[in-house]
Design a protein around this motif. Structure first.
Motif, PDB file in Angstrom:
ATOM      1  N   THR A 137       9.376  -2.048  39.423  1.00  0.00           N
ATOM      2  CA  THR A 137       8.763  -3.057  38.554  1.00  0.00           C
ATOM      3  C   THR A 137       8.751  -4.422  39.230  1.00  0.00           C
ATOM      4  O   THR A 137       7.751  -5.144  39.161  1.00  0.00           O
ATOM      5  N   ILE A 138       9.842  -4.781  39.893  1.00  0.00           N
ATOM      6  CA  ILE A 138       9.900  -6.057  40.624  1.00  0.00           C
ATOM      7  C   ILE A 138       8.830  -6.078  41.718  1.00  0.00           C
ATOM      8  O   ILE A 138       8.123  -7.071  41.904  1.00  0.00           O
ATOM      9  N   ASN A 139       8.698  -4.975  42.437  1.00  0.00           N
ATOM     10  CA  ASN A 139       7.673  -4.898  43.479  1.00  0.00           C
ATOM     11  C   ASN A 139       6.269  -5.003  42.889  1.00  0.00           C
ATOM     12  O   ASN A 139       5.386  -5.621  43.476  1.00  0.00           O
ATOM     13  N   TYR A 140       6.069  -4.427  41.715  1.00  0.00           N
ATOM     14  CA  TYR A 140       4.783  -4.547  41.021  1.00  0.00           C
ATOM     15  C   TYR A 140       4.509  -6.010  40.656  1.00  0.00           C
ATOM     16  O   TYR A 140       3.387  -6.487  40.795  1.00  0.00           O
ATOM     17  N   PRO A 159       1.447  -7.784  52.239  1.00  0.00           N
ATOM     18  CA  PRO A 159       2.140  -7.957  50.952  1.00  0.00           C
ATOM     19  C   PRO A 159       3.664  -7.877  51.079  1.00  0.00           C
ATOM     20  O   PRO A 159       4.196  -7.348  52.057  1.00  0.00           O
ATOM     21  N   LEU A 160       4.346  -8.411  50.062  1.00  0.00           N
ATOM     22  CA  LEU A 160       5.810  -8.390  50.018  1.00  0.00           C
ATOM     23  C   LEU A 160       6.296  -7.169  49.266  1.00  0.00           C
ATOM     24  O   LEU A 160       5.681  -6.735  48.305  1.00  0.00           O
ATOM     25  N   GLU A 161       7.435  -6.667  49.700  1.00  0.00           N
ATOM     26  CA  GLU A 161       8.090  -5.568  49.003  1.00  0.00           C
ATOM     27  C   GLU A 161       9.595  -5.749  49.127  1.00  0.00           C
ATOM     28  O   GLU A 161      10.094  -6.089  50.197  1.00  0.00           O
ATOM     29  N   LEU A 162      10.310  -5.547  48.024  1.00  0.00           N
ATOM     30  CA  LEU A 162      11.761  -5.638  48.048  1.00  0.00           C
ATOM     31  C   LEU A 162      12.367  -4.255  48.181  1.00  0.00           C
ATOM     32  O   LEU A 162      11.845  -3.287  47.618  1.00  0.00           O
ATOM     33  N   SER A 163      13.446  -4.176  48.934  1.00  0.00           N
ATOM     34  CA  SER A 163      14.228  -2.938  49.004  1.00  0.00           C
ATOM     35  C   SER A 163      15.697  -3.320  48.838  1.00  0.00           C
ATOM     36  O   SER A 163      16.086  -4.447  49.118  1.00  0.00           O
ATOM     37  N   CYS A 164      16.489  -2.387  48.366  1.00  0.00           N
ATOM     38  CA  CYS A 164      17.918  -2.631  48.139  1.00  0.00           C
ATOM     39  C   CYS A 164      18.716  -1.717  49.057  1.00  0.00           C
ATOM     40  O   CYS A 164      18.498  -0.506  49.071  1.00  0.00           O
ATOM     41  N   SER A 165      19.638  -2.298  49.800  1.00  0.00           N
ATOM     42  CA  SER A 165      20.436  -1.536  50.753  1.00  0.00           C
ATOM     43  C   SER A 165      21.904  -1.914  50.629  1.00  0.00           C
ATOM     44  O   SER A 165      22.244  -2.979  50.136  1.00  0.00           O
TER      45      SER A 165
END
Length: 169
Positions: A137-140, A159-165
């Motif tokens: 949803t955040i990426n959307y 485009p920007l995209e978030l990932s969690c690591s």
């Protein structure tokens, strides 16, 4: 990988959030204002999530009404987010109740990936959400509602995209 200066410039970019409202969003805005007496800067609905963006000065007051609002609207996940001016502050605002160890940029030919780093599995699990719905949803939101006012690259840029690591100390 970005250099430290380029990364700092990228994360300090000024952002803007769409302020057009659909009829449903206007109904949520009205309900929010009636219950909190705070006028949100923006309201965005994505699937079952409702994001109320409020000014920093109103954030804690609005957050205190969140339990009451969630009791009224049980079918949706309601979130109060601080409206921020820079990209890095907005990223931290989306993950308010968990500890973020670091944020870094990973350059990819097809998209820019912002890697949000956590120290514990629990914090990462909260950030990703059940079945990955929150991070999707955040990426959307970043793809459709949040834009950079003065991008370092051209508007047609990657485009920007978030990932969690997970990371270690």
């Amino acid at each position: 990988m970005y250099s430290s200066l380029a990364e700092n410039l990228f994360f300090s970019q000024v952002i803007s959030i769409r302020k057009k409202f659909s009829n449903t969003e206007l109904k949520f805005l009205k309900l929010f204002f009636e219950k909190t007496n705070i006028f949100p800067v923006s309201v965005i609905l994505v699937d079952k999530f409702v994001f109320f963006f409020v000014k920093s000065g109103d954030y804690f007051t609005a957050k205190s009404y969140l339990k009451k609002l969630r009791h009224i609207i049980k079918s949706r996940k309601l979130l109060v987010i601080r409206i921020e001016t820079t990209l890095i502050k907005l990223i931290f605002s989306f993950f308010d109740d968990i500890y973020i160890h670091n944020v870094r940029m990973n350059e990819n030919p097809k998209r820019n990936i912002i890697d949000v780093l956590f120290l514990s599995y629990k914090d990462r699990a909260v950030a990703v959400g059940k079945e990955g719905k929150y991070i999707k949803t955040i990426n959307y939101l970043f793809k459709n509602y949040i834009s950079l006012k003065n991008p370092v690259k051209k508007p047609e840029s990657i485009p920007l995209e978030l990932s969690c690591s997970l990371t270690s100390m």
